[in-house]
Design a protein around this motif. Sequence first.
Motif, short mmCIF file in Angstrom:
data_model
loop_
_atom_site.label_atom_id
_atom_site.label_comp_id
_atom_site.label_asym_id
_atom_site.label_seq_id
_atom_site.Cartn_x
_atom_site.Cartn_y
_atom_site.Cartn_z
N VAL A 195 0.84 -1.21 0.00
CA VAL A 195 0.00 0.00 0.00
C VAL A 195 0.87 1.25 0.00
O VAL A 195 0.62 2.21 -0.74
CB VAL A 195 -0.94 -0.01 1.23
CG1 VAL A 195 -1.76 1.26 1.25
CG2 VAL A 195 -1.82 -1.23 1.19
N SER A 196 1.92 1.22 0.80
CA SER A 196 2.80 2.39 0.86
C SER A 196 3.44 2.66 -0.49
O SER A 196 3.55 3.81 -0.92
CB SER A 196 3.89 2.18 1.91
OG SER A 196 3.33 2.01 3.17
N VAL A 197 3.87 1.59 -1.16
CA VAL A 197 4.51 1.78 -2.46
C VAL A 197 3.51 2.33 -3.47
O VAL A 197 3.82 3.25 -4.24
CB VAL A 197 5.13 0.45 -2.96
CG1 VAL A 197 5.60 0.59 -4.39
CG2 VAL A 197 6.28 0.05 -2.07
N ASN A 198 2.28 1.79 -3.44
CA ASN A 198 1.25 2.30 -4.35
C ASN A 198 1.06 3.80 -4.18
O ASN A 198 1.00 4.55 -5.15
CB ASN A 198 -0.08 1.60 -4.08
CG ASN A 198 -0.08 0.22 -4.68
OD1 ASN A 198 0.75 -0.08 -5.55
ND2 ASN A 198 -0.97 -0.63 -4.21
N THR A 199 0.98 4.21 -2.91
CA THR A 199 0.76 5.63 -2.64
C THR A 199 1.95 6.44 -3.13
O THR A 199 1.79 7.53 -3.69
CB THR A 199 0.59 5.86 -1.13
OG1 THR A 199 -0.11 4.77 -0.61
CG2 THR A 199 -0.13 7.14 -0.87
N LEU A 200 3.14 5.91 -2.89
CA LEU A 200 4.35 6.62 -3.33
C LEU A 200 4.29 6.89 -4.83
O LEU A 200 4.50 8.01 -5.29
CB LEU A 200 5.57 5.76 -2.99
CG LEU A 200 6.94 6.31 -3.33
CD1 LEU A 200 7.31 7.37 -2.32
CD2 LEU A 200 7.97 5.20 -3.32
N ILE A 201 3.94 5.84 -5.60
CA ILE A 201 3.91 6.00 -7.06
C ILE A 201 2.77 6.92 -7.48
O ILE A 201 2.93 7.78 -8.35
CB ILE A 201 3.78 4.63 -7.73
CG1 ILE A 201 5.02 3.80 -7.42
CG2 ILE A 201 3.61 4.77 -9.22
CD1 ILE A 201 4.93 2.39 -7.83
N LYS A 202 1.64 6.77 -6.79
CA LYS A 202 0.49 7.60 -7.14
C LYS A 202 0.82 9.09 -6.94
O LYS A 202 0.63 9.91 -7.83
CB LYS A 202 -0.72 7.21 -6.28
CG LYS A 202 -2.04 7.60 -6.89
CD LYS A 202 -3.18 7.11 -6.00
CE LYS A 202 -3.32 7.96 -4.77
NZ LYS A 202 -4.08 7.36 -3.68
#
Lengths: 492, 464
Positions: free
Chosen positions: A476-483
């Motif tokens: 989830v953290s990585v998704n947010t980072l990319i988003k």
Amino acid sequence: MNFPILSTLIFLPLISSLFIFLTKEKTANSSSVYISLFSSIATFLLSLFLWYSLDINTPEFQFVEEKSWINNFIKFKLGIDGISILFIVLTTFITPICILSCVNSVKVRVKEFLIAILILETFMIGVFCSLDLVIFYLFFEAGLIPMFLIIGVWGGPRRVYSAFKFFLFTLLGSVLMLVAIIVIYWLTGTTDIIQIYEIKIPKEYQNILWLAFLSSFAVKMPMWPVHTWLPDAHVEAPTAGSVILAAILLKMAGYGFLRFSIPMFPVASEYFTPLIYTLSIIAIIYTSLVALMQDDMKKLIAYSSVAHMGYVTLGIFTLTKQGIEGSIYQMISHGLISAALFLCVGVVYDRLHSRMISTYGGLVNYIPKYSFLFLVFALAALGLPGTSGFLGEFLVLTGTFQKSYLAAMLATFGVVLGAAYMLWLTKRVIFGATNNSEIKNLSDINKSELAMLVTLAFFIIFFGFYPLPLMETFSVSVNTLIKNYQIALISN
Amino acid sequence: MFPEIFLSLSIFSILLLGVFIKNSFNLIFNLTSLIIIVTIAIILTSPNNVEKIFLDSFTRDAFSNYFKILILLSSLFVLNSSKNFIVDNKLDKFEYPIIILLSILGMFFMVSANDLILFYLGLELQSLSLYILASIDRDNLRSTESGIKYFVLSALSSGLLLYGCSLLYGFTGSTNFDLIASTLNEENAGAIFAMVFILVGLAFKVSAVPFHMWTPDVYEGAPTSITSYFAVVPKVAGLALLIKFMFIPFSNILLEWQTIIIFISIASMILGAVAAMVQKNFKRLLAYSSIGHIGYALAGVATGSISGYQSAIIYISIYVIMNIGAFSCLYLLKKDGEYKENISDLSGISKKHPLLSVSLLIILFSLAGVPPLGGFFAKFYVFVSVLEKEMYALAIIGLLTTVMSAFYYLKIIKTIYFDDSKITFEPSKNKTAQISIFASCTILTTFFLYPSILNNLVNNLFVS
């Protein structure tokens, strides 16, 4: 959450090091080992509890602690998310292993050594917990002091040169980061990174600030061409020092890219991606070739670390989900594998006091248990499917293919080179003819060494087959980072 | 004015005591400590509001009170930790503590002065006491030499300073700081000459490059107890004076003096870092390191902003703490009745003297400015205020010299921790030096827990 659990985690090792400091001279060795082992395991359990109670479905920072620190200026702010918790657990997991290993390898001034390790642990956990640039810098730099002493006091013959090189290289890289941090403060009025994420740094400043951060992270990572301190430091450091250096200190830079460079300077990160690709590819191919030519085992593993870190930077700056997840996975798995390999070298070094490959040969005939474990770790290091090393590299390469065929192809070539030097090392050390008569009298690994190595081997294989616990934590953290990164680019 | 009156009266009384009682060193010494403590108490109990007396030539405000307390506290620690050294080296003349008190009195007038004449009188009282102190070991060739050297060069700089003062009077028509400030402007070219002369004189007193030549020789030649006093207390007063000049009389010609201070600051930082690398004598090394440190403090002054001055004051306060610790360590390096001061004598002492080594480790890393020790915060505040004014070159040069200077501090740590053991020093009975070291190390290591303590103290120094 009112209880300051992160502060407890950070300062527990420091406080226990005070206890060790106060132990009596006579009984110092055994009691200080027990105290440090006990406290480091307690820290590990505490970090496991944190991992367990962390809500991985939200990208928010959790367990946030905020205290006023310097009035009207800087707050002492801590917090963790799905990415940092894994590095914290890695740190607290590796530290007890280091303490166990020093029972066999450190003979003089054991008490001071343990104090240094525990203080270092405090600073390392602090790096991964801090949510403020100045606090981060404080912990990031403070780690230099104990590591300098570990290399210099307990190291090998060229320890002074290596310790100085390590200290000055890292310090030189970091002071530019300090300038950048202060400039960010004057641009945004805060050093709290959550606020900086929201305020967004003006575009015209991003490139230069990004480069200032790079100067620090590139040295720490280490990236080509500023990697030269690493082989020296590794070769001269005692086993536990090498393990901490490879397993945790190198990861601070990768973590720094994820936590600071990309979210704070998205435009610059995009702009400098070709630079990072180039440096990473050079690191992967060039240092692999250099590793092939080494006749010192520790130096070979050190160069292989530089190559593996090349995959990490490559993966991070693909800025794809696979690439970043692969990089984090690669960092965790490299933390386990390189720790294990350095411990393996340490085991034979304690017995024969030589790190030269030529000293050994045909170990499998005399110390089979050791040889088997060495083989497992070597195969994991070259990325054999079924070990954690494979998944990281595979994901990084998948991510890179989406962005650049050329970079991906060249990086894949590095995988072959990695297999070449690791297999050749294994062939020369474990198999082959025995020329050295001392090897015949070698004793196989003892219980504590077996315990350390088997634990590491278990996790390396476990995470090779079942990556879900790790992947889930940071997904989830990585998704947010990319988003957020993509939003920042579009809004530009 | 009450602290000054008390101080001068006590100086004369103990001078009389000293003359009439034989072998009175111990008595006078203890009385001196008592006087210092009482003076601190007097200053602490006095109100903090601004008061100007004697035709506005003497100010008492928070600024001068802060510096007076800093001067007194550091003198107290320096004096007491060096007592054994003084006795061992037969410097135990009763004049010694009295002259120190006289120099403190001079510094009091310096930091309180609001008038060129009073300022110069204070400065000269301080300087004359320091000349005597430098050559107090009068049978020792090097001590006498350092005294003469200091006297000749310092007299020259005092001359320049006085010339600057008279020019300033000529061009502005007043000796009062406030009046000078109101009449001075950038078109007044003569006054700018005066400013340069005054700056030269002050730079000499704080030993900033290029007026630093005396420092290494005097530091090395004078007895260690005097060197530690030189390294700490006059620097504080000198810097206070420099800030005061920038803040009140010269505040209108900011751009003119800023360039000069930036140059002096950069030159000091570079020279301090480069020249210290090759030193073999610990005192000489500390001399060069103090030149470098003054460079950092001046970088704060160079900003010309209140926050810059505050950071310079914080810098010098932490510098005082570190140097008291460093010099107190020198008092423990005693072997066969002789005090060692070469860096090579420290070789491998970590095996036999673990506590002393850890203290030196903390102090040296702090001097190098490595976090989380106190020295880092000193540098940090300075660079924060320097970057606030967007003086990027100054900040980057400053930080690069930090790395260079880290090299020679690391070299000492290497000698202590990595080299083979050579000398075992006598177990020291010097409790006061140990207390100073302990206090200094405790402050430096725990500073990061509550770093705003100094900020709170210096925040209200500049209300005028």
